[in-house]
Design a protein around this motif. Sequence first.
Motif, PDB file in Angstrom:
ATOM      1  N   GLY A   1      -7.581   6.226  -5.707  1.00 52.40           N
ATOM      2  CA  GLY A   1      -8.608   7.113  -5.177  1.00 52.40           C
ATOM      3  C   GLY A   1      -8.036   8.353  -4.503  1.00 52.40           C
ATOM      4  O   GLY A   1      -6.957   8.317  -3.897  1.00 52.40           O
ATOM      5  N   ILE A   2      -8.764   9.463  -4.604  1.00 52.39           N
ATOM      6  CA  ILE A   2      -8.404  10.723  -3.959  1.00 52.39           C
ATOM      7  C   ILE A   2      -9.468  10.999  -2.901  1.00 52.39           C
ATOM      8  O   ILE A   2     -10.650  11.150  -3.223  1.00 52.39           O
ATOM      9  CB  ILE A   2      -8.361  11.889  -4.980  1.00 52.39           C
ATOM     10  N   TYR A   3      -9.053  11.083  -1.645  1.00 56.57           N
ATOM     11  CA  TYR A   3      -9.997  11.208  -0.538  1.00 56.57           C
ATOM     12  C   TYR A   3      -9.735  12.483   0.257  1.00 56.57           C
ATOM     13  O   TYR A   3      -8.609  12.946   0.371  1.00 56.57           O
ATOM     14  CB  TYR A   3      -9.870  10.013   0.405  1.00 56.57           C
ATOM     15  N   ASP A   4     -10.813  13.019   0.840  1.00 57.75           N
ATOM     16  CA  ASP A   4     -10.727  14.075   1.841  1.00 57.75           C
ATOM     17  C   ASP A   4     -11.219  13.457   3.137  1.00 57.75           C
ATOM     18  O   ASP A   4     -12.365  13.008   3.210  1.00 57.75           O
ATOM     19  CB  ASP A   4     -11.583  15.276   1.446  1.00 57.75           C
ATOM     20  N   ILE A   5     -10.369  13.383   4.135  1.00 58.85           N
ATOM     21  CA  ILE A   5     -10.697  12.663   5.367  1.00 58.85           C
ATOM     22  C   ILE A   5     -11.927  13.246   6.043  1.00 58.85           C
ATOM     23  O   ILE A   5     -12.652  12.550   6.766  1.00 58.85           O
ATOM     24  CB  ILE A   5      -9.486  12.641   6.341  1.00 58.85           C
TER      25      ILE A   5
ATOM     26  N   ASP B   1      -1.773  14.353  -6.610  1.00 54.77           N
ATOM     27  CA  ASP B   1      -3.069  13.701  -6.805  1.00 54.77           C
ATOM     28  C   ASP B   1      -3.142  13.016  -8.167  1.00 54.77           C
ATOM     29  O   ASP B   1      -3.591  11.871  -8.280  1.00 54.77           O
ATOM     30  CB  ASP B   1      -4.204  14.723  -6.685  1.00 54.77           C
ATOM     31  N   MET B   2      -2.724  13.714  -9.215  1.00 53.89           N
ATOM     32  CA  MET B   2      -2.784  13.132 -10.553  1.00 53.89           C
ATOM     33  C   MET B   2      -1.849  11.939 -10.676  1.00 53.89           C
ATOM     34  O   MET B   2      -2.186  10.923 -11.303  1.00 53.89           O
ATOM     35  CB  MET B   2      -2.444  14.188 -11.607  1.00 53.89           C
ATOM     36  N   PHE B   3      -0.669  12.034 -10.067  1.00 54.05           N
ATOM     37  CA  PHE B   3       0.265  10.904 -10.071  1.00 54.05           C
ATOM     38  C   PHE B   3      -0.372   9.692  -9.396  1.00 54.05           C
ATOM     39  O   PHE B   3      -0.260   8.567  -9.884  1.00 54.05           O
ATOM     40  CB  PHE B   3       1.550  11.308  -9.354  1.00 54.05           C
TER      41      PHE B   3
ATOM     42  N   ARG C   1       0.840  -1.206   0.000  1.00 59.35           N
ATOM     43  CA  ARG C   1       0.000   0.000   0.000  1.00 59.35           C
ATOM     44  C   ARG C   1       0.870   1.249   0.000  1.00 59.35           C
ATOM     45  O   ARG C   1       1.940   1.280   0.612  1.00 59.35           O
ATOM     46  CB  ARG C   1      -0.920   0.023   1.216  1.00 59.35           C
ATOM     47  N   ILE C   2       0.355   2.284  -0.669  1.00 61.17           N
ATOM     48  CA  ILE C   2       1.032   3.582  -0.696  1.00 61.17           C
ATOM     49  C   ILE C   2       0.010   4.659  -0.354  1.00 61.17           C
ATOM     50  O   ILE C   2      -1.087   4.700  -0.923  1.00 61.17           O
ATOM     51  CB  ILE C   2       1.654   3.879  -2.071  1.00 61.17           C
ATOM     52  N   LEU C   3       0.381   5.522   0.575  1.00 66.95           N
ATOM     53  CA  LEU C   3      -0.460   6.640   0.983  1.00 66.95           C
ATOM     54  C   LEU C   3       0.267   7.947   0.685  1.00 66.95           C
ATOM     55  O   LEU C   3       1.374   8.172   1.172  1.00 66.95           O
ATOM     56  CB  LEU C   3      -0.766   6.551   2.483  1.00 66.95           C
ATOM     57  N   ASN C   4      -0.343   8.791  -0.122  1.00 67.98           N
ATOM     58  CA  ASN C   4       0.182  10.122  -0.387  1.00 67.98           C
ATOM     59  C   ASN C   4      -0.665  11.144   0.354  1.00 67.98           C
ATOM     60  O   ASN C   4      -1.893  11.160   0.209  1.00 67.98           O
ATOM     61  CB  ASN C   4       0.159  10.428  -1.892  1.00 67.98           C
ATOM     62  N   ILE C   5      -0.011  11.981   1.156  1.00 66.97           N
ATOM     63  CA  ILE C   5      -0.742  13.015   1.881  1.00 66.97           C
ATOM     64  C   ILE C   5      -0.951  14.203   0.947  1.00 66.97           C
ATOM     65  O   ILE C   5      -0.009  14.876   0.528  1.00 66.97           O
ATOM     66  CB  ILE C   5      -0.003  13.440   3.153  1.00 66.97           C
ATOM     67  N   SER C   6      -2.204  14.437   0.636  1.00 60.03           N
ATOM     68  CA  SER C   6      -2.592  15.502  -0.284  1.00 60.03           C
ATOM     69  C   SER C   6      -3.005  16.742   0.518  1.00 60.03           C
ATOM     70  O   SER C   6      -2.607  16.921   1.672  1.00 60.03           O
ATOM     71  CB  SER C   6      -3.726  15.004  -1.187  1.00 60.03           C
ATOM     72  N   SER C   7      -3.822  17.574  -0.076  1.00 55.76           N
ATOM     73  CA  SER C   7      -4.270  18.806   0.574  1.00 55.76           C
ATOM     74  C   SER C   7      -5.460  19.367  -0.198  1.00 55.76           C
ATOM     75  O   SER C   7      -5.590  19.130  -1.412  1.00 55.76           O
ATOM     76  CB  SER C   7      -3.135  19.840   0.584  1.00 55.76           C
TER      77      SER C   7
END
Length: 212
Positions: free
Chosen positions: A204-208, A123-125, A96-102
């Motif tokens: 997937g792109i999520y907002d917590i 996000d696009m990556f 699993r890979i988690l990228n911290i977005s904003s």
Amino acid sequence: MDQAREKGIFLEYLTYDLEDTAGINGLVKRVKGAVDTATATRMALINNAGTVAPVQPVGRSSSAAVRAALHINLAAPMLLTSAFIEYTADLPVDRRILNISSGAARNPYVGWGAYCTTKAGLDMFTRCVGLEQKNMANPVKIIAVAPGIVDTAMQESIRNTAEEDFPNRNRFIALHEKGLLTSPDAAAENILRLFLSEEIETGGIYDIRHVP
């Protein structure tokens, strides 16, 4: 560290400057070498490091500061992701890979040109890698998560920015004064619950703040 030790969990810390992207492959090799891959059941990469600097209109931002933002916020997680996928490809484990977005990946701010752009790129990556992995035999589950406004040193730096460099500064000051920032512990707990869920969609792109 003490909590991990009490639970019999071994931790090893490696210090690395992610602005130096040339050494990232070697860094991932060192990390893999420290893992007992014979007994591991899951391997995860969390790209959490980031910088909001330079907080200035683009015309007044130094090339060195913009370059550092590109390396830390975007190039480093891209290279770490690539190396992680390569070096774990032969392991029959949950990956699993988690990228911290904003939220800044979707909302432009004056003075945050580098930050908004690099987070949008991340996000696009994430979406691209997700598409690549979907049809793999043992796909890497990769997501990006915006954590909301968390009470970190980055927020303190934002509040101390000159208003001419960041006109939205007073909004962040007000959120802090009203106690509306999320604590780091609460943010981490919510993010990890999502990250370890079997319901996540790779890419997937999520907002917590919008996750049940």
